[in-house]
Design a protein around this motif. Structure first.
Motif: not given
Length: 353
Positions: A112-120, A133-140, A153-161
């Motif tokens: 996930l970090k690679r996808i974001v850093s490379r702007r894939q 969830d460390a992934r959501l915390d990182f994205l936030a 419970e991670s990621g702050g206030v974010h969109a979810w379904i």
């Protein structure tokens, strides 16, 4: 052929041709028609990379599938149908869908970090959420557009379904209690899965309403596969007082449990009740007896997920009013005969460990 050659062929400026191709700026309908017809006839191919750089995005949304574990194939039919729905919406905006999958929790976050850093991709749809969830915390933290398929419970206030897991657990247990079952086992995923946390809470609530004590000895976490279901069934049947009913969150696990029950001479729907969560494929229709579980409108869910994702995307989000979507998607009970046995005390033979 590039845009310069196309403009030369038409005796027009590059700016005019560009506006005609992108439907932007003051260009007459006659000129736009002429440019589009010539582009098709001469095989003009736009420079997508250059266009993406100008727009500040690459016109691709990423979908992260659940972590791959050897033998766990249950998500495939569900996520392929979801992807079909997503692509239907993305195509309206000339966007593409990229699918990613990892093989370990460490690799998952690294990927996930690679996808974001490379702007894939321009945004990510993250599935199989965990309570922490460390992934959501990182994205936030990166302010990177994302949608979670599942609560956390991670990621702050974010969109979810998320699927209506509470209702599924409640209905499954209520139905079994209605058949006079009191010793109802529950089987869920592990690894801090948020759906397991939600499901267990609803399961406990249903028991409490009927005055049935919660017994942690018949709660299991296991691999979401046929093999996982086989092993869990073996473990539960070896209890000093085995359950008279088992509720699985995965239909793949229930299928594995059928095999174990057959080996020890027990028939689902007759000697022991079996129920499951989401029915992800056609196999449950061909089991004997057919498996009770829950269905959903998968393709429509995929479309809604794409809309929720695009609402977070700069430039496109205005089309969806930029709303922060947080929704529960309904599940429909599909009652079959696998859980319809009316329990009578002493009807389930004890199995040797």
């Amino acid at each position: 052929m590039g845009i310069k050659t196309l403009a030369s062929q038409l005796n027009l400026s590059i700016a005019t041709v560009s506006r005609a191709l992108n439907s932007s700026g003051p260009v007459s309908a006659k000129t736009r028609k002429r440019v589009l017809e010539a582009a098709a006839e001469l095989g003009y191919s736009p420079n997508i990379s250059a266009g993406s750089l100008r727009k500040g995005r690459i016109d691709t949304i990423g979908l992260m599938l659940p972590l791959f574990t050897q033998g766990e194939s249950y998500p495939l039919s569900l996520f392929m149908a979801l992807a079909d729905g997503m692509q239907t919406v993305l195509a309206r905006h000339q966007l593409d869908l990229a699918i990613f999958q990892s093989h370990s929790s460490e690799d998952e976050l690294t990927q996930l970090k690679r996808i974001v850093s490379r702007r894939q991709v321009d945004g990510l749809i993250v599935s199989n959420t965990r309570r922490h969830d460390a992934r959501l915390d990182f994205l936030a933290a990166q302010a990177f557009p994302f949608l979670a398929f599942g609560r956390s419970e991670s990621g702050g206030v974010h969109a979810w379904i998320d699927l209506d897991i509470e209702a599924a657990a409640d209905q499954a247990v209520e139905r079994l209690i209605g058949f006079n079952h009191r010793r109802i086992a529950v089987v869920m995923p592990g690894q801090d899965a948020m759906q397991a946390h939600i499901y267990l809470k609803s399961y406990k609530g249903a028991l409490k309403r009927h005055g049935i004590p919660f017994d942690p000895s018949i709660v299991r976490h296991g691999e979401f596969s046929e093999r996982g279901g086989y092993r869990v069934a073996e473990s539960l049947l070896a209890c000093a007082e085995p359950p008279t009913a088992i509720v699985f969150q995965s239909d793949a696990m229930a299928i594995g449990a059928y095999r174990k029950l057959h080996e020890v001479g027990l028939t689902p729907g007759k000697d022991i009740a079996i129920s499951t969560g989401v029915l992800t494929g056609d196999v449950p229709d061909y089991l004997s007896p057919r498996l009770t579980g829950f269905t959903l409108t998968v393709r429509e869910l995929g479309m809604r997920m794409a809309e929720a994702m695009l609402a977070r995307l700069p430039g496109v989000g205005a089309y969806y009013n930029g709303v922060l979507i947080q929704e529960i998607w309904p599940l429909q009970l599909k009652a079959r005969s696998s859980d319809q046995n009316v329990f009578e005390s002493g009807s389930l033979p004890l199995q040797e460990g």
